[in-house]
Design a protein around this motif. Structure first.
Motif, PDB file in Angstrom:
ATOM      1  N   LEU A 153       1.181  -0.878   0.188  1.00 47.31           N
ATOM      2  CA  LEU A 153      -0.026   0.229   0.024  1.00 47.31           C
ATOM      3  C   LEU A 153       0.945   0.912  -0.155  1.00 47.31           C
ATOM      4  O   LEU A 153       1.745   1.292   0.922  1.00 47.31           O
ATOM      5  CB  LEU A 153      -1.159  -0.213   1.121  1.00 47.31           C
ATOM      6  N   GLN A 186     -15.819  -2.568   1.588  1.00 48.35           N
ATOM      7  CA  GLN A 186     -14.360  -2.555   1.140  1.00 48.35           C
ATOM      8  C   GLN A 186     -14.099  -3.483   0.671  1.00 48.35           C
ATOM      9  O   GLN A 186     -13.225  -3.955   0.082  1.00 48.35           O
ATOM     10  CB  GLN A 186     -13.391  -0.663   1.580  1.00 48.35           C
ATOM     11  N   VAL A 236     -12.968  -5.477  -2.816  1.00 50.85           N
ATOM     12  CA  VAL A 236     -12.124  -5.474  -2.951  1.00 50.85           C
ATOM     13  C   VAL A 236     -12.051  -6.829  -3.595  1.00 50.85           C
ATOM     14  O   VAL A 236     -11.474  -7.664  -4.656  1.00 50.85           O
ATOM     15  CB  VAL A 236     -10.794  -5.088  -1.912  1.00 50.85           C
ATOM     16  N   GLN A 269      -8.301   4.019  -3.458  1.00 52.53           N
ATOM     17  CA  GLN A 269      -8.994   4.906  -2.707  1.00 52.53           C
ATOM     18  C   GLN A 269      -9.058   5.639  -2.239  1.00 52.53           C
ATOM     19  O   GLN A 269      -7.900   6.233  -2.562  1.00 52.53           O
ATOM     20  CB  GLN A 269      -9.692   3.953  -2.164  1.00 52.53           C
ATOM     21  N   LEU A 300      -6.426  -1.107   5.469  1.00 51.39           N
ATOM     22  CA  LEU A 300      -6.892  -1.654   4.167  1.00 51.39           C
ATOM     23  C   LEU A 300      -5.670  -2.454   3.594  1.00 51.39           C
ATOM     24  O   LEU A 300      -6.266  -3.005   2.809  1.00 51.39           O
ATOM     25  CB  LEU A 300      -6.745   0.354   4.428  1.00 51.39           C
ATOM     26  N   VAL A 311      -6.289  -3.104  -0.210  1.00 52.57           N
ATOM     27  CA  VAL A 311      -5.821  -2.332  -1.087  1.00 52.57           C
ATOM     28  C   VAL A 311      -4.702  -1.634  -1.517  1.00 52.57           C
ATOM     29  O   VAL A 311      -4.107  -2.224  -0.680  1.00 52.57           O
ATOM     30  CB  VAL A 311      -6.637  -1.044  -0.481  1.00 52.57           C
ATOM     31  N   VAL A 331      -3.292   4.523  -1.527  1.00 51.70           N
ATOM     32  CA  VAL A 331      -4.877   5.124  -0.846  1.00 51.70           C
ATOM     33  C   VAL A 331      -4.645   6.845  -0.523  1.00 51.70           C
ATOM     34  O   VAL A 331      -2.941   7.435  -0.905  1.00 51.70           O
ATOM     35  CB  VAL A 331      -4.560   5.973   0.107  1.00 51.70           C
TER      36      VAL A 331
END
Length: 336
Positions: free
Chosen positions: A28, A231, A235, A263, A298, A303, A306
């Motif tokens: 991430l 969320q 995903v 996101q 996240l 994810v 961000v």
């Protein structure tokens, strides 16, 4: 990759520096959205030179990417002027004042723009930035803009699909004609060509399309913050659709095709690093330690990136960016 701006390349756009800095399986990273200002900053921070200086601070602080929105018209009822300068011109200016950070649009309102102009602008920015450009595409949501351009907002989904087809054709072929509802390109070509086979394309929001369409036609997806469980399900759905699309590219750790899930998140960074999250529009007021916890959660659900919005912060933007760079970004650094 190719050095000639008029020659089509077979290179993978996900091997370009901007994409590689921003996205990788199991990782991430963090980006920031322009304008880089908060409620505590004066109007002078909107000056392009001032924005370039803040962008340089973000690059030095390890952020992966910076994003400019595409807002053709000022619509006071939305309460947000947003991106004042044209995103193509503005990001070219930012490219000249930075050297490593990825530069993206979040996103170009494709239904109100001519796809051949978008193809030329995107490939130009890709070339001039040294492969750092990420082309975010959106369908738009401001009725005043569609009326001003003589379009029906209700038809934006169909127009988006058609313009994606023309845009992709213009970037990925040489001297091949194409006909669509609004035109016919014959015995002509759009140059420059991208430095890879296309410009990395990130679908922004729903684009009035199915997830399957977004997975098949984009190199990634940036959507909005949701309830954590929702969320997580989003995903999972994205990964399923990417696998079903049979796209090519880097493999993830599990052997599946990798297309990143990203996101946005608005934050008001509190003075107290341990302040728990309290909701604001599309995000939280939150302390930095609790922000790290949230970002780690996240990352845990898949994810990959961000984009932080700082407009709601009550502290000066440089103070906020410096704190994030010192205490948050090292946990989620850029990938170069």
């Amino acid at each position: 990759m190719t050095d000639s701006p008029c020659t089509r390349s077979d290179g993978d756009p996900r091997e370009l520096p901007g994409f590689r800095r921003t996205y990788a399986p199991g990782r991430l990273t963090l980006g920031l959205g322009f304008p880089l200002r908060t409620g505590a900053d004066g109007d002078e921070i909107c000056d392009a030179d001032a924005q370039a200086q803040v962008a340089q601070a973000a690059e030095a602080g390890g952020f992966a990417a910076l994003y400019a929105r595409d807002i053709p018209l000022r619509v006071p009822s939305f309460g947000d002027v947003g991106q004042v300068y044209d995103p193509w011109v503005f990001l070219t200016y930012m490219a000249a004042h930075t050297s490593r950070i990825a530069l993206g649009t979040a996103g170009i309102v494709l239904p109100v723009r001519h796809p051949l102009h978008v193809a030329k602008s995107a490939a130009s920015l890709d070339r001039l930035s040294g492969g750092r450009f990420l082309l975010g595409l959106a369908s738009g949501d401001r009725p005043e803009e569609f009326r001003a351009f003589g379009l029906e907002q209700g038809g934006r989904g169909e127009r988006f699909r058609e313009n994606v087809r023309v845009l992709t054709h213009a970037m990925t072929t040489e001297m091949r004609g194409i006909r669509w509802s609004a035109g016919w390109m014959h015995s002509a070509d759009v140059v420059p060509k991208p430095s890879a086979s296309s410009v990395p394309t990130i679908m922004i929001g729903s684009c009035q399309q199915s997830v399957a369409y977004l997975a098949a036609h984009g190199d990634g997806w940036m959507t909005y913050p949701r309830d954590f469980d929702a969320q997580r399900r989003t995903v999972v759905r994205w990964r399923e659709m990417v696998a079903a699309a049979g796209a090519t590219g880097d493999d993830g750790d599990d052997g599946e095709v990798f297309k990143p899930f990203a996101q946005s998140l608005q934050i008001d960074l509190a003075d107290d690093p341990d302040e728990t999250a309290s909701p604001i529009n599309f995000g939280f007021r939150i302390g930095r330690r609790r922000l790290v916890d949230h970002l780690e959660d996240l990352r845990g659900i898949g994810v990959n990136h961000v984009q932080l919005g700082l407009g709601a912060c009550r502290r000066p933007v440089r103070e906020v960016i410096d704190e994030l760079a010192e205490h948050v970004v090292p946990r989620f650094p850029s990938l170069d």
